[in-house]
Write an enzyme that holds these catalytic residues in place. Sequence first.
Site, PDB file in Angstrom:
ATOM      1  N   CYS A   5      -3.445  -3.560   4.562  1.00 55.26           N
ATOM      2  CA  CYS A   5      -2.563  -4.578   5.149  1.00 55.26           C
ATOM      3  C   CYS A   5      -2.999  -5.989   4.796  1.00 55.26           C
ATOM      4  CB  CYS A   5      -2.516  -4.415   6.666  1.00 55.26           C
ATOM      5  SG  CYS A   5      -2.141  -2.743   7.172  1.00 55.26           S
ATOM      6  N   GLU A  20       0.853  -1.183   0.000  1.00 54.26           N
ATOM      7  CA  GLU A  20       0.000   0.000   0.000  1.00 54.26           C
ATOM      8  C   GLU A  20       0.896   1.243   0.000  1.00 54.26           C
ATOM      9  OE1 GLU A  20      -2.055   0.937   3.786  1.00 54.26           O
ATOM     10  OE2 GLU A  20      -1.514  -1.092   4.376  1.00 54.26           O
ATOM     11  N   HIS A  75      -2.310  -9.773  12.509  1.00 51.54           N
ATOM     12  CA  HIS A  75      -1.737  -8.545  11.947  1.00 51.54           C
ATOM     13  C   HIS A  75      -1.405  -7.632  13.126  1.00 51.54           C
ATOM     14  CE1 HIS A  75      -1.042  -4.828   9.985  1.00 51.54           C
ATOM     15  NE2 HIS A  75      -2.182  -4.289  10.374  1.00 51.54           N
TER      16      HIS A  75
HETATM   17  N1  CAA Z   1       1.670   3.299  30.760  1.00 50.21           N
HETATM   18  C1  CAA Z   1       1.121   2.192  30.199  1.00 50.21           C
HETATM   19  N2  CAA Z   1       0.076   2.264  29.318  1.00 50.21           N
HETATM   20  C2  CAA Z   1      -0.402   3.472  28.993  1.00 50.21           C
HETATM   21  C3  CAA Z   1       0.134   4.645  29.546  1.00 50.21           C
HETATM   22  C4  CAA Z   1       1.219   4.538  30.475  1.00 50.21           C
HETATM   23  N3  CAA Z   1       1.790   5.614  31.017  1.00 50.21           N
HETATM   24  N4  CAA Z   1      -0.568   5.697  29.033  1.00 50.21           N
HETATM   25  C5  CAA Z   1      -1.500   5.185  28.195  1.00 50.21           C
HETATM   26  N5  CAA Z   1      -1.390   3.850  28.170  1.00 50.21           N
HETATM   27  C6  CAA Z   1      -2.179   2.887  27.372  1.00 50.21           C
HETATM   28  C7  CAA Z   1      -3.642   3.259  27.306  1.00 50.21           C
HETATM   29  O1  CAA Z   1      -4.332   2.857  28.473  1.00 50.21           O
HETATM   30  C8  CAA Z   1      -4.081   2.504  26.079  1.00 50.21           C
HETATM   31  O2  CAA Z   1      -4.271   1.153  26.399  1.00 50.21           O
HETATM   32  P1  CAA Z   1      -5.637   0.401  26.001  1.00 50.21           P
HETATM   33  O3  CAA Z   1      -5.730   0.524  24.479  1.00 50.21           O
HETATM   34  O4  CAA Z   1      -5.446  -0.986  26.452  1.00 50.21           O
HETATM   35  O5  CAA Z   1      -6.731   1.148  26.666  1.00 50.21           O
HETATM   36  C9  CAA Z   1      -2.834   2.562  25.165  1.00 50.21           C
HETATM   37  O6  CAA Z   1      -1.759   2.962  26.009  1.00 50.21           O
HETATM   38  C10 CAA Z   1      -2.982   3.563  24.021  1.00 50.21           C
HETATM   39  O7  CAA Z   1      -3.242   4.824  24.525  1.00 50.21           O
HETATM   40  P2  CAA Z   1      -4.478   5.717  24.012  1.00 50.21           P
HETATM   41  O8  CAA Z   1      -5.761   5.010  24.196  1.00 50.21           O
HETATM   42  O9  CAA Z   1      -4.336   7.046  24.663  1.00 50.21           O
HETATM   43  O10 CAA Z   1      -4.321   5.786  22.463  1.00 50.21           O
HETATM   44  P3  CAA Z   1      -3.637   6.844  21.508  1.00 50.21           P
HETATM   45  O11 CAA Z   1      -4.457   8.071  21.423  1.00 50.21           O
HETATM   46  O12 CAA Z   1      -2.207   7.011  21.836  1.00 50.21           O
HETATM   47  O13 CAA Z   1      -3.733   6.073  20.103  1.00 50.21           O
HETATM   48  C11 CAA Z   1      -3.714   4.359  18.516  1.00 50.21           C
HETATM   49  C12 CAA Z   1      -3.432   4.712  19.967  1.00 50.21           C
HETATM   50  C13 CAA Z   1      -5.171   4.542  18.222  1.00 50.21           C
HETATM   51  C14 CAA Z   1      -3.315   2.902  18.284  1.00 50.21           C
HETATM   52  C15 CAA Z   1      -2.845   5.274  17.618  1.00 50.21           C
HETATM   53  O14 CAA Z   1      -1.493   5.002  17.815  1.00 50.21           O
HETATM   54  C16 CAA Z   1      -3.174   5.148  16.135  1.00 50.21           C
HETATM   55  O15 CAA Z   1      -4.066   5.816  15.627  1.00 50.21           O
HETATM   56  N6  CAA Z   1      -2.407   4.282  15.387  1.00 50.21           N
HETATM   57  C17 CAA Z   1      -2.613   4.062  13.961  1.00 50.21           C
HETATM   58  C18 CAA Z   1      -3.855   3.257  13.678  1.00 50.21           C
HETATM   59  C19 CAA Z   1      -3.732   1.804  14.016  1.00 50.21           C
HETATM   60  O16 CAA Z   1      -2.650   1.258  14.138  1.00 50.21           O
HETATM   61  N7  CAA Z   1      -4.876   1.138  14.139  1.00 50.21           N
HETATM   62  C20 CAA Z   1      -4.906  -0.288  14.404  1.00 50.21           C
HETATM   63  C21 CAA Z   1      -6.104  -0.957  13.788  1.00 50.21           C
HETATM   64  S1  CAA Z   1      -6.156  -0.633  12.026  1.00 50.21           S
HETATM   65  C22 CAA Z   1      -5.052  -1.753  11.359  1.00 50.21           C
HETATM   66  O17 CAA Z   1      -4.661  -2.689  11.987  1.00 50.21           O
HETATM   67  C23 CAA Z   1      -4.523  -1.476   9.972  1.00 50.21           C
HETATM   68  C24 CAA Z   1      -3.196  -0.809  10.077  1.00 50.21           C
HETATM   69  O18 CAA Z   1      -2.176  -1.474  10.049  1.00 50.21           O
HETATM   70  C25 CAA Z   1      -3.133   0.638  10.216  1.00 50.21           C
END
Ligand code: CAA
Length: 415
Positions: free
Chosen positions: A116, A84, A238
């Site tokens: 993916c 992609e 994945h």
């Molecule tokens: N210590 C330990 N854990 C902590 C922490 C700390 N100090 N602070 C936060 N966390 C944890 C949170 O509790 C959360 O855990 P849970 O998901 O278990 O609740 C985790 O860290 C992530 O934190 P946030 O919920 O605040 O999330 P974020 O705003 O940082 O975003 C994300 C996370 C959505 C994955 C972001 O990185 C993102 O958008 N990534 C790209 C999209 C993606 O990868 N999507 C996956 C599905 S789509 C797919 O699979 C296709 C692809 O390849 C893209």
Amino acid sequence: MHSDGVPVGIHDLTFRTTSLQLAHAELARHTGVPTAKYHRGIGQRAMSIPAPDEDVITMAAHAAAAVVERHGADRLRTLIFATETAVDQAKAGGLYVHSLLGLPPHVRVVELKQACYGATAALQFATALVHRDPDEQVLVLASDIARYDLDSPGEPTQGAAAAALLVTARPALLEIDTPSGLFTREVMDFWRPNYRTTALVDGRASVDAYLHALTGAWSDYRARGGTPLPKIHTVCYHQPFTRMAHKAHHHLLRQVGVSAGSQDIAAALAPTTSYNELLGNSYTASLYIALAALLDSGTPHDGATVGLFSYGSGSVAEFLTGTVRPGYRDHLRAEAHRAAVADRRSVSYGAYRDLHGRTLPTDGSRHATAAVTPGPYRLAGIDGHRRIYEVTGPAAGPRQPPTASRTTRTSAPTA
Ligand code: CAA
């Protein structure tokens, strides 16, 4: 000649990545995000960063060369390039690989895209081709660079890598089983319009869409007579970030009415996440790098059933299984894989941001990239809208002499 019950699947599997990496500890130092959020919250410790002269073609060629060096190209009839991160809207990226490796002209080359999921479609198409004629071999290349905007939530989930899978009859590593389960649903969770170099994503929605698709693909898999979960040794998911695999496994176990603690899930999936937690997301290559990690760990016993869950945003998902072939441990490439991960040079946060901002000219002007990669193939530059690749090292190619277009060197000044 039809296969008539001859097993078909993955005969060889390897991956390569970029020569640079950014550690999440270094990222955390500058973003102010606690390192624990990266390490534990998303399960990532480092991500591969492409040097100016590395791209999806150079990574894929590097991985493919190892496969062709071991098996030759005489029986190869098809090369499917799944990505992609396409470098061209018309020409298949695999054609550059075909040229760099000096593959024979009787190999058809096409490119396949569905986020993916692309490599899994390629694997299934390859399997069907080999079932039709077990004398033929198919090379599936899965190569991607995950790029999100700087300072966006997706930033710590970047990465890059290419996997090469040789699909043959009587495979040495993994027989691909039938049936498989499918789930397709149009959704805007993650996408990249043609005019953008970074992906757009609705992070939370993408996680939900992934889990929803897992439910659908698993239900279809079971409805078609697939193996019950307790009989599957390990599931490779994945891994856009490795904690996503934990979430997915928790979700799947709940769906089948099994409860497991997070420690148990982490222990069960640890053999599948060891490379990706250091490479980051490699989109369509990610699942097959999880599989490489599992096989390299040596944990599945001969004959074990291994699950594969493939999710491509947008969205198409598939749950399939493979049967680990007797003696598979003799055909692994664990040493090369560990070296690919370990040999990357760490870059500073400033250098990473500088690399992130770099683009090739789009006006047809001539540009030479800095010579950085120690790999055997490099993107030397661009001139007149043509990408220029060169073989720089002891390229592990097949046994043919190079074709005229194999190596195109540029004398343009270094950037
Ligand atoms: N210590 C330990 N854990 C902590 C922490 C700390 N100090 N602070 C936060 N966390 C944890 C949170 O509790 C959360 O855990 P849970 O998901 O278990 O609740 C985790 O860290 C992530 O934190 P946030 O919920 O605040 O999330 P974020 O705003 O940082 O975003 C994300 C996370 C959505 C994955 C972001 O990185 C993102 O958008 N990534 C790209 C999209 C993606 O990868 N999507 C996956 C599905 S789509 C797919 O699979 C296709 C692809 O390849 C893209």
